[in-house]
Each structure stands twice: as C-alpha cells, then as structure tokens.
Scaffold this motif. Structure first.
Motif, PDB file in Angstrom:
ATOM      1  N   ASP A  51       0.816  -1.216   0.000  1.00  0.00           N
ATOM      2  CA  ASP A  51       0.000   0.000   0.000  1.00  0.00           C
ATOM      3  C   ASP A  51       0.848   1.265   0.000  1.00  0.00           C
ATOM      4  O   ASP A  51       0.335   2.364   0.173  1.00  0.00           O
ATOM      5  CB  ASP A  51      -0.973  -0.004   1.173  1.00  0.00           C
ATOM      6  CG  ASP A  51      -0.279  -0.066   2.524  1.00  0.00           C
ATOM      7  OD1 ASP A  51       0.951   0.136   2.595  1.00  0.00           O
ATOM      8  OD2 ASP A  51      -0.988  -0.320   3.514  1.00  0.00           O
ATOM      9  N   ASN A  68      -5.639   4.019  -3.168  1.00  0.00           N
ATOM     10  CA  ASN A  68      -5.305   4.888  -2.042  1.00  0.00           C
ATOM     11  C   ASN A  68      -4.794   6.211  -2.607  1.00  0.00           C
ATOM     12  O   ASN A  68      -4.974   6.482  -3.801  1.00  0.00           O
ATOM     13  CB  ASN A  68      -4.322   4.221  -1.066  1.00  0.00           C
ATOM     14  CG  ASN A  68      -2.947   3.985  -1.652  1.00  0.00           C
ATOM     15  OD1 ASN A  68      -2.618   4.462  -2.741  1.00  0.00           O
ATOM     16  ND2 ASN A  68      -2.127   3.240  -0.932  1.00  0.00           N
ATOM     17  N   ILE A 128      -5.675   1.880   2.457  1.00  0.00           N
ATOM     18  CA  ILE A 128      -6.509   1.664   1.275  1.00  0.00           C
ATOM     19  C   ILE A 128      -7.800   2.457   1.433  1.00  0.00           C
ATOM     20  O   ILE A 128      -8.456   2.407   2.472  1.00  0.00           O
ATOM     21  CB  ILE A 128      -6.823   0.162   1.098  1.00  0.00           C
ATOM     22  CG1 ILE A 128      -5.529  -0.645   0.947  1.00  0.00           C
ATOM     23  CG2 ILE A 128      -7.779  -0.076  -0.057  1.00  0.00           C
ATOM     24  CD1 ILE A 128      -4.684  -0.281  -0.243  1.00  0.00           C
ATOM     25  N   ASP A 129      -8.155   3.220   0.397  1.00  0.00           N
ATOM     26  CA  ASP A 129      -9.435   3.953   0.386  1.00  0.00           C
ATOM     27  C   ASP A 129     -10.591   3.015   0.067  1.00  0.00           C
ATOM     28  O   ASP A 129     -11.656   3.093   0.665  1.00  0.00           O
ATOM     29  CB  ASP A 129      -9.413   5.071  -0.653  1.00  0.00           C
ATOM     30  CG  ASP A 129      -8.378   6.141  -0.354  1.00  0.00           C
ATOM     31  OD1 ASP A 129      -8.130   6.415   0.836  1.00  0.00           O
ATOM     32  OD2 ASP A 129      -7.819   6.691  -1.322  1.00  0.00           O
TER      33      ASP A 129
END
Length: 161
Positions: free
Chosen positions: A11, A65, A16-17
């Motif tokens: 990441d 992200n 992480i979105d």
C-alpha cells in the motif's frame, strides 16, 4: 458466489481507500464491468450483478489509495452451475449382470459449458435410505458401474447423479 478480496500486498505506506471487484460477461470476451467498490472484503456476487447459470466468469480486483490504483490482481475463474445437468438414464448391462451383482451404464452429460467432474450411483433397499455405491468423482469418462453383493429376492432402487 462470494469473492474474498485480500489486502493489498503493497500500500506504499498509506491506507486503502477502497477495493474494486471487476467481472467479465461470462463469454471470456475480456470485457469487464465493475461490480463492487468499497472496503468490505467479502463480496457476494449474484444474478443481480449479471451472473447466469452454466457460464464461467473471470474476476479481478484492484485497490485504491492516495497513490492511485494498484495493478489488477491475478484473475480467477468461477463457474456458475445452478442445477447440475442430468446424465442419461441407467441401463442394465445384461451380459455383465448376475443374481448377486448388476452392471449399469449411462450416457455422459453433454452440451454444458461447465465440466462434468464425474458421476455418483446411489442404491437403496425397497424402503431404505439411499447410499453411494459408486463414486466416480474426478472420473468423468467412466459411464459404467458394477454393484456387487446384492441379496437374492431383494428389491433395490438406484439413482444416478
């Protein structure tokens, strides 16, 4: 079908979105549609998402992200079967049957997009429950089975899956 989205392997130090799940049209065309975006990692894909029986679907995922999108994951293939196709009727092979044994043959299943992995023959006494007497799982080319140790004067029922 439930697809589990695994955490991104890298990441870049940022959370992480969201994850995306992409599915093809079941025709191996290479055309994908996004069927999910979110943080839940177990996603149930249903016929509302376009699944239909007797097709093989390809799925892939990616994460997002602040650095942007990850590469797509390796693809997975999922077959949606619904009800298994019915094999041909059981036929007694007279030349290979006797008073305490019986041999059956049947016609292999054809005309399905999904592979047939084998057949199971079940037997029950006149009023009893069925039990497997031939398990041809992982042997789809065998379309004959011999059942031995039958009692004379008994009534038996057979069915094939």
């Amino acid at each position: 079908v439930t697809i589990t989205l695994y955490p991104s392997a890298n990441d870049n130090g940022d959370s992480i979105d969201y994850y995306e799940l992409w599915m093809d049209d079941g025709a191996m065309s290479g055309t994908f549609t996004k069927v999910y975006q979110g943080l839940d990692r177990d996603k149930e894909v249903t016929n509302g998402d376009g699944l239909a029986t007797t097709k093989i679907y390809t799925f892939k995922t990616r994460a997002h992200n602040s650095y942007g999108f990850s590469d797509y994951s390796d693809q997975i293939f999922v077959g949606c079967c619904g009800t298994a196709p019915t094999p041909g009727a059981l036929t007694k092979v007279e030349a290979e049957s006797g008073t305490t044994y019986i041999t059956f043959s049947w016609t292999a299943v054809t005309g399905t997009n999904l592979p047939v992995i084998g057949y199971q023959l079940e037997m029950a006494t006149k009023e009893g429950d069925y039990s497997v007497v031939y398990d041809g799982t992982n042997d789809p080319n065998t379309v004959k089975a011999k059942v031995e140790n039958l009692g004379t004067g008994q009534t038996y029922r057979f069915r094939l899956y």
